[in-house]
Design a protein around this motif. Structure first.
Motif, PDB file in Angstrom:
ATOM      1  N   ILE A  36     -41.108  28.959  -4.547  1.00  0.00           N
ATOM      2  CA  ILE A  36     -42.524  29.283  -4.389  1.00  0.00           C
ATOM      3  C   ILE A  36     -42.745  29.503  -2.901  1.00  0.00           C
ATOM      4  CG2 ILE A  36     -44.897  28.535  -4.740  1.00  0.00           C
ATOM      5  CD1 ILE A  36     -43.875  26.800  -7.061  1.00  0.00           C
ATOM      6  N   ASP A  37     -43.061  30.731  -2.550  1.00  0.00           N
ATOM      7  CA  ASP A  37     -43.228  31.101  -1.150  1.00  0.00           C
ATOM      8  C   ASP A  37     -44.456  30.437  -0.535  1.00  0.00           C
ATOM      9  OD1 ASP A  37     -40.952  32.672  -1.222  1.00  0.00           O
ATOM     10  OD2 ASP A  37     -42.049  34.547  -1.517  1.00  0.00           O
ATOM     11  N   SER A  38     -44.486  30.430   0.787  1.00  0.00           N
ATOM     12  CA  SER A  38     -45.619  29.899   1.541  1.00  0.00           C
ATOM     13  C   SER A  38     -46.910  30.557   1.067  1.00  0.00           C
ATOM     14  CB  SER A  38     -45.397  30.174   3.026  1.00  0.00           C
ATOM     15  OG  SER A  38     -46.513  29.772   3.776  1.00  0.00           O
ATOM     16  N   GLU A  39     -47.926  29.730   0.837  1.00  0.00           N
ATOM     17  CA  GLU A  39     -49.261  30.170   0.424  1.00  0.00           C
ATOM     18  C   GLU A  39     -49.310  30.767  -0.984  1.00  0.00           C
ATOM     19  OE1 GLU A  39     -51.780  29.201   2.327  1.00  0.00           O
ATOM     20  OE2 GLU A  39     -50.307  28.457   3.759  1.00  0.00           O
ATOM     21  N   ALA A  40     -48.240  30.650  -1.758  1.00  0.00           N
ATOM     22  CA  ALA A  40     -48.225  31.164  -3.135  1.00  0.00           C
ATOM     23  C   ALA A  40     -48.660  30.075  -4.110  1.00  0.00           C
ATOM     24  CB  ALA A  40     -46.845  31.688  -3.508  1.00  0.00           C
ATOM     25  N   THR A  41     -49.104  30.514  -5.277  1.00  0.00           N
ATOM     26  CA  THR A  41     -49.580  29.594  -6.318  1.00  0.00           C
ATOM     27  C   THR A  41     -48.856  29.860  -7.628  1.00  0.00           C
ATOM     28  OG1 THR A  41     -51.776  29.440  -5.315  1.00  0.00           O
ATOM     29  CG2 THR A  41     -51.603  28.879  -7.648  1.00  0.00           C
ATOM     30  N   LEU A  42     -48.321  28.808  -8.210  1.00  0.00           N
ATOM     31  CA  LEU A  42     -47.799  28.849  -9.576  1.00  0.00           C
ATOM     32  C   LEU A  42     -49.011  28.619 -10.473  1.00  0.00           C
ATOM     33  CD1 LEU A  42     -45.407  28.681 -11.660  1.00  0.00           C
ATOM     34  CD2 LEU A  42     -45.497  26.216 -11.289  1.00  0.00           C
ATOM     35  N   PRO A  43     -49.399  29.589 -11.298  1.00  0.00           N
ATOM     36  CA  PRO A  43     -50.615  29.444 -12.097  1.00  0.00           C
ATOM     37  C   PRO A  43     -50.582  28.194 -12.982  1.00  0.00           C
ATOM     38  CG  PRO A  43     -49.779  31.689 -12.223  1.00  0.00           C
ATOM     39  CD  PRO A  43     -48.722  30.863 -11.538  1.00  0.00           C
ATOM     40  N   VAL A  44     -51.746  27.591 -13.152  1.00  0.00           N
ATOM     41  CA  VAL A  44     -51.875  26.442 -14.041  1.00  0.00           C
ATOM     42  C   VAL A  44     -51.610  26.918 -15.465  1.00  0.00           C
ATOM     43  CG1 VAL A  44     -53.479  24.720 -14.947  1.00  0.00           C
ATOM     44  CG2 VAL A  44     -53.465  25.246 -12.498  1.00  0.00           C
ATOM     45  N   HIS A  45     -50.790  26.168 -16.179  1.00  0.00           N
ATOM     46  CA  HIS A  45     -50.387  26.551 -17.525  1.00  0.00           C
ATOM     47  C   HIS A  45     -49.917  25.317 -18.288  1.00  0.00           C
ATOM     48  CE1 HIS A  45     -46.708  26.380 -15.156  1.00  0.00           C
ATOM     49  NE2 HIS A  45     -46.042  26.244 -16.296  1.00  0.00           N
ATOM     50  N   GLN A  46     -49.590  25.503 -19.533  1.00  0.00           N
ATOM     51  CA  GLN A  46     -48.971  24.449 -20.343  1.00  0.00           C
ATOM     52  C   GLN A  46     -48.026  25.105 -21.336  1.00  0.00           C
ATOM     53  OE1 GLN A  46     -52.556  22.653 -21.886  1.00  0.00           O
ATOM     54  NE2 GLN A  46     -52.288  23.627 -23.866  1.00  0.00           N
ATOM     55  N   HIS A  47     -47.100  24.317 -21.832  1.00  0.00           N
ATOM     56  CA  HIS A  47     -46.126  24.822 -22.795  1.00  0.00           C
ATOM     57  C   HIS A  47     -45.593  23.662 -23.625  1.00  0.00           C
ATOM     58  CE1 HIS A  47     -43.406  23.426 -19.630  1.00  0.00           C
ATOM     59  NE2 HIS A  47     -43.987  24.282 -18.805  1.00  0.00           N
ATOM     60  N   HIS A  48     -44.956  23.994 -24.719  1.00  0.00           N
ATOM     61  CA  HIS A  48     -44.450  22.946 -25.612  1.00  0.00           C
ATOM     62  C   HIS A  48     -43.181  22.282 -25.072  1.00  0.00           C
ATOM     63  CE1 HIS A  48     -41.901  26.282 -26.956  1.00  0.00           C
ATOM     64  NE2 HIS A  48     -41.078  25.369 -27.421  1.00  0.00           N
ATOM     65  N   ASN A  49     -42.573  22.845 -24.031  1.00  0.00           N
ATOM     66  CA  ASN A  49     -41.346  22.302 -23.462  1.00  0.00           C
ATOM     67  C   ASN A  49     -41.649  21.084 -22.593  1.00  0.00           C
ATOM     68  OD1 ASN A  49     -41.692  25.366 -23.135  1.00  0.00           O
ATOM     69  ND2 ASN A  49     -39.544  25.155 -23.676  1.00  0.00           N
ATOM     70  N   GLU A  50     -40.790  20.078 -22.654  1.00  0.00           N
ATOM     71  CA  GLU A  50     -40.811  19.028 -21.646  1.00  0.00           C
ATOM     72  C   GLU A  50     -40.123  19.612 -20.414  1.00  0.00           C
ATOM     73  OE1 GLU A  50     -39.867  14.332 -21.223  1.00  0.00           O
ATOM     74  OE2 GLU A  50     -38.464  15.486 -22.437  1.00  0.00           O
ATOM     75  N   GLN A  51     -40.627  19.303 -19.225  1.00  0.00           N
ATOM     76  CA  GLN A  51     -40.062  19.873 -18.003  1.00  0.00           C
ATOM     77  C   GLN A  51     -39.784  18.756 -17.005  1.00  0.00           C
ATOM     78  OE1 GLN A  51     -42.443  23.046 -16.439  1.00  0.00           O
ATOM     79  NE2 GLN A  51     -41.370  23.088 -14.492  1.00  0.00           N
ATOM     80  N   ILE A  52     -38.554  18.710 -16.535  1.00  0.00           N
ATOM     81  CA  ILE A  52     -38.132  17.750 -15.522  1.00  0.00           C
ATOM     82  C   ILE A  52     -37.542  18.551 -14.374  1.00  0.00           C
ATOM     83  CG2 ILE A  52     -36.537  15.862 -14.994  1.00  0.00           C
ATOM     84  CD1 ILE A  52     -36.684  15.142 -18.011  1.00  0.00           C
TER      85      ILE A  52
END
Length: 113
Positions: A36-52
């Motif tokens: 994730i580059d400087s000043e970038a945003t990963l959009p808020v989301h959800q999914h059925h996967n567990e994520q670690i």
């Protein structure tokens, strides 16, 4: 046995300044390399996967169910299935890490650029 190396992994832009690469995919889980580059945003989301995941370098602010949690190099995190989450890189450096998703996850639906 299959192997992968992050230096040889093709990253795909899935949102402005957000990149994902597949390291390994099995029947039960997948491993993603992310940046994730400087000043970038990963959009808020959800999914059925567990994520670690694990932050290899940089700093992110995780947006989790309306709260902010700072993640820095060396931090491990877990998002349960269906937990609403995203991230912002408010620093001057890219944030880089590894994510494991179970079951495996395809390209995110918010990633249509």
């Amino acid at each position: 046995m299959e192997t992968a190396n992050v230096d040889k992994t093709a990253l795909k832009q899935v949102s402005d300044g957000v990149y994902l690469g597949d390291l390994a995919t099995g029947r039960e889980a997948s491993v993603k390399y992310w940046r994730i580059d400087s000043e970038a945003t990963l959009p808020v989301h959800q999914h059925h996967n567990e994520q670690i995941g694990f932050v290899l370098s940089g700093t992110l602010v995780a947006l989790v169910e309306g709260e902010e949690v700072t993640l820095s190099s060396g931090d491990c995190y877990r998002f349960p299935s269906q937990e609403l989450h995203g991230a912002e890189n408010r620093s001057d450096e890219p944030a880089i890490g590894i994510g494991i998703l179970a079951p495996p996850r395809e390209r995110p639906d918010w990633g249509d650029v």
